[in-house]
Design a protein around this motif. Structure first.
Motif, PDB file in Angstrom:
ATOM      1  N   ALA A 156       0.752  -1.100  -0.003  1.00 49.24           N
ATOM      2  CA  ALA A 156       0.013   0.010  -0.196  1.00 49.24           C
ATOM      3  C   ALA A 156       0.923   1.395  -0.153  1.00 49.24           C
ATOM      4  O   ALA A 156       1.977   1.204   0.426  1.00 49.24           O
ATOM      5  CB  ALA A 156      -0.765  -0.245   1.246  1.00 49.24           C
ATOM      6  N   GLU A 157       0.287   2.307  -0.606  1.00 48.50           N
ATOM      7  CA  GLU A 157       0.856   3.613  -0.410  1.00 48.50           C
ATOM      8  C   GLU A 157       0.033   4.414   0.205  1.00 48.50           C
ATOM      9  O   GLU A 157      -1.096   4.479  -0.382  1.00 48.50           O
ATOM     10  CB  GLU A 157       1.251   4.008  -1.816  1.00 48.50           C
ATOM     11  CG  GLU A 157       2.146   5.172  -1.863  1.00 48.50           C
ATOM     12  CD  GLU A 157       2.452   6.003  -3.171  1.00 48.50           C
ATOM     13  OE1 GLU A 157       3.143   7.122  -3.053  1.00 48.50           O
ATOM     14  OE2 GLU A 157       2.223   5.451  -4.053  1.00 48.50           O
ATOM     15  N   VAL A 158       0.433   5.131   1.295  1.00 50.87           N
ATOM     16  CA  VAL A 158      -0.836   5.856   1.914  1.00 50.87           C
ATOM     17  C   VAL A 158      -0.153   7.480   2.124  1.00 50.87           C
ATOM     18  O   VAL A 158       1.022   7.536   2.613  1.00 50.87           O
ATOM     19  CB  VAL A 158      -0.955   5.241   3.404  1.00 50.87           C
ATOM     20  CG1 VAL A 158      -1.976   5.932   4.169  1.00 50.87           C
ATOM     21  CG2 VAL A 158      -1.493   3.894   3.601  1.00 50.87           C
ATOM     22  N   LEU A 159      -1.121   8.332   1.738  1.00 56.21           N
ATOM     23  CA  LEU A 159      -0.793   9.669   1.895  1.00 56.21           C
ATOM     24  C   LEU A 159      -1.586  10.417   3.201  1.00 56.21           C
ATOM     25  O   LEU A 159      -2.625  10.181   3.270  1.00 56.21           O
ATOM     26  CB  LEU A 159      -1.076  10.549   0.735  1.00 56.21           C
ATOM     27  CG  LEU A 159      -0.375  10.172  -0.751  1.00 56.21           C
ATOM     28  CD1 LEU A 159      -1.079  10.759  -1.994  1.00 56.21           C
ATOM     29  CD2 LEU A 159       0.957  10.702  -0.528  1.00 56.21           C
ATOM     30  N   PHE A 207       3.554   7.218   2.779  1.00 55.89           N
ATOM     31  CA  PHE A 207       4.097   6.070   3.412  1.00 55.89           C
ATOM     32  C   PHE A 207       4.046   4.930   2.378  1.00 55.89           C
ATOM     33  O   PHE A 207       3.012   4.839   1.709  1.00 55.89           O
ATOM     34  CB  PHE A 207       3.416   5.876   4.776  1.00 55.89           C
ATOM     35  CG  PHE A 207       3.476   6.744   5.825  1.00 55.89           C
ATOM     36  CD1 PHE A 207       4.782   6.378   6.635  1.00 55.89           C
ATOM     37  CD2 PHE A 207       2.674   8.010   5.949  1.00 55.89           C
ATOM     38  CE1 PHE A 207       4.902   7.522   7.718  1.00 55.89           C
ATOM     39  CE2 PHE A 207       2.916   8.650   7.082  1.00 55.89           C
ATOM     40  CZ  PHE A 207       4.028   8.679   7.817  1.00 55.89           C
ATOM     41  N   PHE A 208       4.953   3.989   2.655  1.00 54.96           N
ATOM     42  CA  PHE A 208       4.616   2.465   1.814  1.00 54.96           C
ATOM     43  C   PHE A 208       4.709   1.538   2.912  1.00 54.96           C
ATOM     44  O   PHE A 208       5.057   1.621   3.696  1.00 54.96           O
ATOM     45  CB  PHE A 208       6.171   2.263   1.076  1.00 54.96           C
ATOM     46  CG  PHE A 208       5.770   3.149  -0.322  1.00 54.96           C
ATOM     47  CD1 PHE A 208       4.960   3.487  -1.151  1.00 54.96           C
ATOM     48  CD2 PHE A 208       7.335   3.861  -0.553  1.00 54.96           C
ATOM     49  CE1 PHE A 208       5.056   4.269  -2.193  1.00 54.96           C
ATOM     50  CE2 PHE A 208       7.388   4.806  -1.374  1.00 54.96           C
ATOM     51  CZ  PHE A 208       6.404   5.090  -2.353  1.00 54.96           C
ATOM     52  N   ILE A 209       3.689   0.714   2.840  1.00 55.13           N
ATOM     53  CA  ILE A 209       3.469  -0.430   3.538  1.00 55.13           C
ATOM     54  C   ILE A 209       3.627  -1.652   2.705  1.00 55.13           C
ATOM     55  O   ILE A 209       3.114  -1.876   1.952  1.00 55.13           O
ATOM     56  CB  ILE A 209       2.314  -0.398   4.194  1.00 55.13           C
ATOM     57  CG1 ILE A 209       1.973   0.899   4.830  1.00 55.13           C
ATOM     58  CG2 ILE A 209       1.903  -1.491   5.114  1.00 55.13           C
ATOM     59  CD1 ILE A 209       0.321   0.929   5.406  1.00 55.13           C
ATOM     60  N   ASP A 210       4.573  -2.751   3.052  1.00 55.70           N
ATOM     61  CA  ASP A 210       4.863  -3.673   2.419  1.00 55.70           C
ATOM     62  C   ASP A 210       4.707  -4.940   3.463  1.00 55.70           C
ATOM     63  O   ASP A 210       5.039  -5.007   4.696  1.00 55.70           O
ATOM     64  CB  ASP A 210       6.153  -3.584   1.972  1.00 55.70           C
ATOM     65  CG  ASP A 210       6.387  -2.883   0.804  1.00 55.70           C
ATOM     66  OD1 ASP A 210       6.235  -3.093  -0.243  1.00 55.70           O
ATOM     67  OD2 ASP A 210       7.081  -1.785   1.076  1.00 55.70           O
ATOM     68  N   ARG A 211       4.042  -6.094   2.805  1.00 51.78           N
ATOM     69  CA  ARG A 211       3.846  -7.250   3.649  1.00 51.78           C
ATOM     70  C   ARG A 211       4.110  -8.539   2.873  1.00 51.78           C
ATOM     71  O   ARG A 211       3.947  -8.685   1.817  1.00 51.78           O
ATOM     72  CB  ARG A 211       2.247  -7.386   3.856  1.00 51.78           C
ATOM     73  CG  ARG A 211       1.925  -9.003   4.492  1.00 51.78           C
ATOM     74  CD  ARG A 211       0.528  -9.133   4.723  1.00 51.78           C
ATOM     75  NE  ARG A 211       0.384  -8.502   6.075  1.00 51.78           N
ATOM     76  CZ  ARG A 211      -0.833  -7.635   6.167  1.00 51.78           C
ATOM     77  NH1 ARG A 211      -1.757  -7.370   5.345  1.00 51.78           N
ATOM     78  NH2 ARG A 211      -1.126  -6.990   7.564  1.00 51.78           N
ATOM     79  N   GLY A 212       4.858  -9.275   3.492  1.00 50.44           N
ATOM     80  CA  GLY A 212       5.660 -10.430   3.027  1.00 50.44           C
ATOM     81  C   GLY A 212       6.551 -11.193   3.759  1.00 50.44           C
ATOM     82  O   GLY A 212       6.562 -10.978   5.126  1.00 50.44           O
ATOM     83  N   VAL A 213       7.141 -12.207   3.501  1.00 46.40           N
ATOM     84  CA  VAL A 213       8.155 -13.202   4.174  1.00 46.40           C
ATOM     85  C   VAL A 213       9.575 -12.960   3.738  1.00 46.40           C
ATOM     86  O   VAL A 213       9.755 -12.630   2.540  1.00 46.40           O
ATOM     87  CB  VAL A 213       7.825 -14.539   3.772  1.00 46.40           C
ATOM     88  CG1 VAL A 213       8.926 -15.510   4.517  1.00 46.40           C
ATOM     89  CG2 VAL A 213       6.236 -15.024   3.987  1.00 46.40           C
ATOM     90  N   ILE A 214      10.319 -12.576   4.880  1.00 44.39           N
ATOM     91  CA  ILE A 214      11.853 -12.288   4.605  1.00 44.39           C
ATOM     92  C   ILE A 214      12.389 -13.678   3.981  1.00 44.39           C
ATOM     93  O   ILE A 214      12.549 -14.600   4.253  1.00 44.39           O
ATOM     94  CB  ILE A 214      12.471 -11.977   5.951  1.00 44.39           C
ATOM     95  CG1 ILE A 214      11.863 -10.869   6.822  1.00 44.39           C
ATOM     96  CG2 ILE A 214      13.989 -11.737   5.889  1.00 44.39           C
ATOM     97  CD1 ILE A 214      12.461 -10.574   8.219  1.00 44.39           C
ATOM     98  N   ARG A 215      13.015 -13.160   2.697  1.00 36.84           N
ATOM     99  CA  ARG A 215      13.757 -14.375   2.023  1.00 36.84           C
ATOM    100  C   ARG A 215      15.448 -13.982   2.165  1.00 36.84           C
ATOM    101  O   ARG A 215      16.132 -14.920   2.053  1.00 36.84           O
ATOM    102  CB  ARG A 215      13.377 -14.108   0.511  1.00 36.84           C
ATOM    103  CG  ARG A 215      11.900 -14.526   0.230  1.00 36.84           C
ATOM    104  CD  ARG A 215      11.907 -16.151   0.599  1.00 36.84           C
ATOM    105  NE  ARG A 215      10.582 -16.502   0.438  1.00 36.84           N
ATOM    106  CZ  ARG A 215       9.969 -17.504   1.152  1.00 36.84           C
ATOM    107  NH1 ARG A 215      10.739 -18.119   2.169  1.00 36.84           N
ATOM    108  NH2 ARG A 215       8.699 -17.893   1.060  1.00 36.84           N
ATOM    109  N   ALA A 216      15.661 -12.621   2.558  1.00 35.57           N
ATOM    110  CA  ALA A 216      17.279 -12.585   2.505  1.00 35.57           C
ATOM    111  C   ALA A 216      17.458 -11.470   3.387  1.00 35.57           C
ATOM    112  O   ALA A 216      16.659 -10.313   3.557  1.00 35.57           O
ATOM    113  CB  ALA A 216      17.895 -12.275   1.249  1.00 35.57           C
TER     114      ALA A 216
END
Length: 135
Positions: A47-50, A60-69
């Motif tokens: 998401a990008e939130v103003l 703001f940037f919001i990123d969701r995921g699994v750490i790979r490195a």
């Protein structure tokens, strides 16, 4: 004297009615919880939130995921849609676990499911650990 009492009574009734209206209607002025959950709930990928500030807007940037490195100063996460996203991390970033406790950045590991919040074009300052594994 009766006219003053009558005016006072009308004023009191009007104020009670107005107060009751705002008390009962307060939830309907906000965004519905289902709408917020749809956009920012567990199915959110990115998401990008103003946010409006006195000096303009902050991005703001919001990123969701699994750490790979993990590398010094950055992580790479794999999002649900398969994108591999490199994210710079500030040395003073706050890492919050599922119970609300804060941890050191050194405890981040490959395979953790995280939500990363950052101001546009700056290193991430907040990382929320959601759990293990995932997409």
């Amino acid at each position: 004297m009766t006219m003053n009492r009558r005016r006072f009574m009308y004023l009191a009734v009007a104020l009670v009615a107005l107060n009751s209206f705002f008390w009962l209607a307060q939830g309907s002025f906000a965004l519905p919880r289902a709408l917020i959950d749809q956009f920012f709930g567990p199915r959110m990928i990115r998401a990008e939130v103003l946010v409006q500030t006195p000096n303009g807007a902050q991005d703001f940037f919001i990123d969701r995921g699994v750490i790979r490195a993990l590398t010094p100063g950055s992580i790479i996460i794999r999002e649900k849609n398969g994108d591999m996203v490199p994210i710079q991390i500030s040395g003073s970033a706050t890492v919050t676990g599922p119970g609300g406790r804060t941890f050191s950045i050194a405890l981040l590991r490959r395979g953790l499911r995280v939500v990363v919040i950052r101001v546009a074009n700056e290193p991430a300052e907040a990382i929320q650990v959601e759990g293990l594994g995932g997409p």
